[in-house]
Design a protein around this motif. Structure first.
Motif, PDB file in Angstrom:
ATOM      1  N   VAL A   1      -4.250   1.824 -11.116  1.00  0.00           N
ATOM      2  CA  VAL A   1      -5.611   1.697 -10.493  1.00  0.00           C
ATOM      3  C   VAL A   1      -6.167   0.267 -10.784  1.00  0.00           C
ATOM      4  O   VAL A   1      -6.749  -0.244  -9.833  1.00  0.00           O
ATOM      5  CB  VAL A   1      -6.424   2.887 -11.004  1.00  0.00           C
ATOM      6  CG1 VAL A   1      -8.083   2.735 -10.409  1.00  0.00           C
ATOM      7  CG2 VAL A   1      -5.879   4.210 -10.622  1.00  0.00           C
ATOM      8  N   ALA A   2      -6.096  -0.244 -11.966  1.00  0.00           N
ATOM      9  CA  ALA A   2      -6.835  -1.676 -12.302  1.00  0.00           C
ATOM     10  C   ALA A   2      -6.216  -2.682 -11.237  1.00  0.00           C
ATOM     11  O   ALA A   2      -6.714  -3.587 -10.792  1.00  0.00           O
ATOM     12  CB  ALA A   2      -6.825  -1.855 -13.620  1.00  0.00           C
TER      13      ALA A   2
ATOM     14  N   ASP B   1       0.755  -1.204   0.004  1.00  0.00           N
ATOM     15  CA  ASP B   1       0.072  -0.048   0.015  1.00  0.00           C
ATOM     16  C   ASP B   1       1.019   1.210   0.164  1.00  0.00           C
ATOM     17  O   ASP B   1       0.616   2.315  -0.723  1.00  0.00           O
ATOM     18  CB  ASP B   1      -0.765   0.087   1.375  1.00  0.00           C
ATOM     19  CG  ASP B   1      -2.094  -1.184   1.025  1.00  0.00           C
ATOM     20  OD1 ASP B   1      -2.061  -1.734   0.024  1.00  0.00           O
ATOM     21  OD2 ASP B   1      -2.719  -1.244   2.036  1.00  0.00           O
TER      22      ASP B   1
ATOM     23  N   THR C   1      -4.470  -2.144  -8.603  1.00  0.00           N
ATOM     24  CA  THR C   1      -4.625  -2.189  -7.258  1.00  0.00           C
ATOM     25  C   THR C   1      -5.967  -2.505  -6.975  1.00  0.00           C
ATOM     26  O   THR C   1      -6.261  -3.129  -5.692  1.00  0.00           O
ATOM     27  CB  THR C   1      -4.492  -0.403  -6.858  1.00  0.00           C
ATOM     28  OG1 THR C   1      -3.053  -0.089  -7.426  1.00  0.00           O
ATOM     29  CG2 THR C   1      -4.470  -0.231  -5.381  1.00  0.00           C
ATOM     30  N   SER C   2      -6.841  -2.091  -7.660  1.00  0.00           N
ATOM     31  CA  SER C   2      -8.402  -2.366  -7.189  1.00  0.00           C
ATOM     32  C   SER C   2      -8.346  -3.933  -7.297  1.00  0.00           C
ATOM     33  O   SER C   2      -9.176  -4.542  -6.359  1.00  0.00           O
ATOM     34  CB  SER C   2      -9.392  -1.817  -8.063  1.00  0.00           C
ATOM     35  OG  SER C   2      -9.156  -1.758  -9.578  1.00  0.00           O
ATOM     36  N   GLY C   3      -7.831  -4.620  -8.166  1.00  0.00           N
ATOM     37  CA  GLY C   3      -7.919  -5.946  -8.382  1.00  0.00           C
ATOM     38  C   GLY C   3      -7.155  -6.848  -7.264  1.00  0.00           C
ATOM     39  O   GLY C   3      -7.795  -7.657  -6.654  1.00  0.00           O
TER      40      GLY C   3
ATOM     41  N   GLU D   1     -10.064  -8.853  -0.131  1.00  0.00           N
ATOM     42  CA  GLU D   1     -11.261  -8.946   0.463  1.00  0.00           C
ATOM     43  C   GLU D   1     -11.938 -10.416   0.224  1.00  0.00           C
ATOM     44  O   GLU D   1     -12.569 -10.643   1.327  1.00  0.00           O
ATOM     45  CB  GLU D   1     -12.339  -7.906  -0.384  1.00  0.00           C
ATOM     46  CG  GLU D   1     -12.081  -6.641   0.399  1.00  0.00           C
ATOM     47  CD  GLU D   1     -12.778  -5.346  -0.627  1.00  0.00           C
ATOM     48  OE1 GLU D   1     -12.591  -4.136  -0.110  1.00  0.00           O
ATOM     49  OE2 GLU D   1     -13.607  -5.775  -1.355  1.00  0.00           O
TER      50      GLU D   1
ATOM     51  N   LYS E   1      -7.024  -5.313  -4.249  1.00  0.00           N
ATOM     52  CA  LYS E   1      -7.964  -5.044  -3.203  1.00  0.00           C
ATOM     53  C   LYS E   1      -8.950  -6.144  -3.120  1.00  0.00           C
ATOM     54  O   LYS E   1      -9.303  -6.778  -1.836  1.00  0.00           O
ATOM     55  CB  LYS E   1      -8.392  -3.499  -3.008  1.00  0.00           C
ATOM     56  CG  LYS E   1      -9.207  -3.168  -2.072  1.00  0.00           C
ATOM     57  CD  LYS E   1      -9.623  -1.865  -2.325  1.00  0.00           C
ATOM     58  CE  LYS E   1     -10.494  -1.174  -1.079  1.00  0.00           C
ATOM     59  NZ  LYS E   1     -11.180  -0.199  -1.428  1.00  0.00           N
ATOM     60  N   ALA E   2      -9.753  -6.335  -4.268  1.00  0.00           N
ATOM     61  CA  ALA E   2     -10.787  -7.507  -4.285  1.00  0.00           C
ATOM     62  C   ALA E   2     -10.416  -8.695  -3.906  1.00  0.00           C
ATOM     63  O   ALA E   2     -11.148  -9.462  -3.419  1.00  0.00           O
ATOM     64  CB  ALA E   2     -11.303  -7.349  -5.834  1.00  0.00           C
TER      65      ALA E   2
ATOM     66  N   THR F   1     -14.147 -10.793  -8.143  1.00  0.00           N
ATOM     67  CA  THR F   1     -12.745 -10.291  -8.696  1.00  0.00           C
ATOM     68  C   THR F   1     -12.882 -10.384 -10.236  1.00  0.00           C
ATOM     69  O   THR F   1     -12.103  -9.744 -10.768  1.00  0.00           O
ATOM     70  CB  THR F   1     -11.532 -11.018  -8.230  1.00  0.00           C
ATOM     71  OG1 THR F   1     -11.924 -12.400  -8.369  1.00  0.00           O
ATOM     72  CG2 THR F   1     -11.313 -10.866  -6.818  1.00  0.00           C
TER      73      THR F   1
ATOM     74  N   HIS G   1     -12.797  -7.020 -12.008  1.00  0.00           N
ATOM     75  CA  HIS G   1     -11.528  -6.310 -12.066  1.00  0.00           C
ATOM     76  C   HIS G   1     -10.478  -6.773 -13.244  1.00  0.00           C
ATOM     77  O   HIS G   1      -9.817  -6.276 -13.643  1.00  0.00           O
ATOM     78  CB  HIS G   1     -10.880  -6.298 -10.677  1.00  0.00           C
ATOM     79  CG  HIS G   1     -11.750  -5.476  -9.689  1.00  0.00           C
ATOM     80  ND1 HIS G   1     -11.580  -4.156  -9.323  1.00  0.00           N
ATOM     81  CD2 HIS G   1     -12.530  -6.230  -8.606  1.00  0.00           C
ATOM     82  CE1 HIS G   1     -12.299  -4.164  -8.612  1.00  0.00           C
ATOM     83  NE2 HIS G   1     -12.882  -5.046  -8.026  1.00  0.00           N
TER      84      HIS G   1
ATOM     85  N   ARG H   1     -11.613  -5.690 -16.404  1.00  0.00           N
ATOM     86  CA  ARG H   1     -10.971  -4.511 -16.605  1.00  0.00           C
ATOM     87  C   ARG H   1      -9.608  -4.212 -17.023  1.00  0.00           C
ATOM     88  O   ARG H   1      -9.218  -3.668 -17.941  1.00  0.00           O
ATOM     89  CB  ARG H   1     -11.646  -3.649 -15.310  1.00  0.00           C
ATOM     90  CG  ARG H   1     -11.139  -1.982 -15.532  1.00  0.00           C
ATOM     91  CD  ARG H   1     -11.645  -1.216 -14.541  1.00  0.00           C
ATOM     92  NE  ARG H   1     -11.108  -1.345 -13.382  1.00  0.00           N
ATOM     93  CZ  ARG H   1     -11.370  -0.403 -12.279  1.00  0.00           C
ATOM     94  NH1 ARG H   1     -11.947   0.503 -12.434  1.00  0.00           N
ATOM     95  NH2 ARG H   1     -10.516  -0.806 -11.307  1.00  0.00           N
TER      96      ARG H   1
END
Lengths: 217, 253
Positions: free
Chosen positions: A181-182, A6, A184-186, A192, A188-189, A123, A126, A129
């Motif tokens: 961004v793609a 992070d 990082t969000s992947g 989770e 993060k998913a 996921t 993501h 994307r």
């Protein structure tokens, strides 16, 4: 490990924004050069060189941050799944080794996207994307690298080549940001999803312990 | 996106690197620079003489970045370059392109001091225009002495080079009364002359008067130091006036 990814990600994000801003300024100054060369040489040239210096140093720092970040991202994926096809060192090799990186750069992200697809329905979005952005990122990066080399090696100064290169630099900076961004969000998913799995396992384990207690009673 | 205190410090440090380097390079610092140049026959100025004037490459840098780029350029060409901080007065002169005004004055003085075509109407004006036109690519007034010597050669039909036996070059401004004035970048001019096989180099004899107008070492003093350190094969001849220069040249065997 997650905190480290992070942190590196935050630093990289700021430097990508800085890169996008400074490359946009560079492009605008090149437009001024194309519009009025005399005015550019009298008033803008020094500013343009200074912007170039700032952009170059920022780009070196951003590259180091990117390599560190992508290494850590792969380390996380390898921790989540020991079968993940690319090791952290392998990811760096795919990006850094000349010629190998022609294929390597694509495979780093395509493997990531494939991994996300097979994780969970949460996921998949993501993954899709990320997969959609790969060609834009890859081709803009490759064309930009080629034009930049042409510009450095050119014996005669060509303003149209400068315009194409600086223009593409803005586009490629934008795609770096989009890919960041793609990814990082992947990530993060996935995290989770892993947390939910761990939670479900904990609940299942506590329920199983409760059943055993009842049997003993 | 939230940053912890530690992350904020690290990020500030990272951003400071390109910012500080850029500010450092862009910081205004005015310096004049000097490097070796070439010797040019006065014939190139439309004068029928056989002596040479010396020009050096020079200019002004406005910040550290320009200085750095220039150093790289000269390093690539394997040529020495010397930088010297400019006084506010020198900067003002540079802005007003006063060097070109000095050039016009020195050509006029050289024609007057050499006694060129004193008797012929309009001849001096024509010569002035011709020299000024041909000297368009050179800046400054340091060729005054050699222009005056060249004009004397043309006027009297003298050949101070003795049919090419000597290669005579020099530098120095020219006053209305024939006095030779101090110039900038004498070290580089001496080097240039030596590199181009000059046998006799004339320069201002200004040790006594230099401190009245300028700071630092006089042209004569610098030339003496150059003589001691480099031991050049050419003869270095300080002259105070045009007459002194002509007397020296006419006595050459």
């Amino acid at each position: 490990m997650q905190a480290k990814v992070d942190s590196w990600g935050k630093f990289l994000f700021v430097f990508l924004i800085v890169g996008l801003a400074s490359s946009t300024v560079s492009f605008l100054l090149s437009l001024v050069e194309a519009w009025n060369e005399e005015f550019y040489e009298d008033f803008i040239l020094t500013i343009d060189i200074l912007v170039g210096v700032f952009t170059s140093i920022s780009a070196i720092i951003a590259t180091i941050l990117f390599l560190g970040w992508i290494y850590l991202v792969h380390k996380v994926y390898n921790e989540i799944s020991p079968n993940y096809p690319i090791t952290p060192g392998g990811a760096l090799c795919r990006i850094l080794i000349p010629f190998y990186n022609i294929v390597g750069l694509w495979t780093v992200y395509s493997n990531m996207s494939r991994f996300l697809i097979h994780q969970d329905s949460s996921t998949v979005r993501h993954a899709r994307r990320l997969r959609a952005f790969i060609p834009f990122y890859y081709f803009s990066h490759m064309i930009y690298s080629f034009l930049n080399r042409q510009l450095l090696m050119a014996e005669e100064y060509s303003i149209s080549l400068v315009l194409w290169t600086t223009g593409l630099e803005v586009i490629v900076s934008l795609f770096y940001l989009v890919m960041f961004v793609a990814v990082t969000s992947g990530l993060k998913a996935v995290r989770e999803h892993q947390q939910q799995l761990a939670l479900a396992e904990e609940v299942a384990a506590s329920e199983h312990a409760g059943d055993q207690l009842e049997i003993i009673k | 996106m939230k940053f912890t205190k530690k992350e904020k410090w690290v990020l500030a440090g990272l951003l400071a690197i390109p910012t500080l380097v850029t500010l450092l390079l862009g910081y205004p610092r005015y310096e004049s620079f000097y490097s070796t140049g070439d010797i040019v026959p006065v014939q190139n100025l439309g004068i029928d003489g056989n002596v040479y004037f010396t020009y050096i490459e020079g200019g002004v840098t406005n910040n550290n970045l320009q200085k750095f780029l220039l150093q790289m350029e000269f390093f690539g060409d394997d040529r020495p370059v010397r930088f010297q901080p400019m006084t506010p007065e020198e900067r003002e002169w540079e802005d007003e392109e006063i060097g070109d005004i000095f050039k016009e004055v020195v050509i006029s003085n050289a024609i007057e001091a050499s006694g060129y075509s004193e008797e012929v109407d309009r001849s001096q004006d024509e010569k002035y225009s011709r020299i000024l036109d041909k000297a368009a690519e050179y800046h400054g007034d340091s060729f005054g002495l050699m222009v005056a010597i060249g004009l004397v050669e043309e006027e009297t039909g003298t050949d101070f080079s003795r049919g090419g036996k000597y290669k005579i070059a020099g530098t120095g401004t020219m006053e209305f009364d024939g006095t030779v004035g101090s110039i900038d970048g004498i070290k580089e001019k001496l080097l240039t002359a030596e590199e181009h096989g000059v046998t006799h180099f004339l320069l201002p004899k200004d040790e006594e008067v230099y401190s009245l107008f300028y700071e630092g070492e006089s042209n004569q003093k610098e030339a003496e130091q150059y003589k001691l350190t480099v031991n050049p094969s050419m003869k270095i001849v300080p002259v105070e006036t045009l007459d002194e220069a002509l007397e020296y040249l006419s006595k050459l065997p």
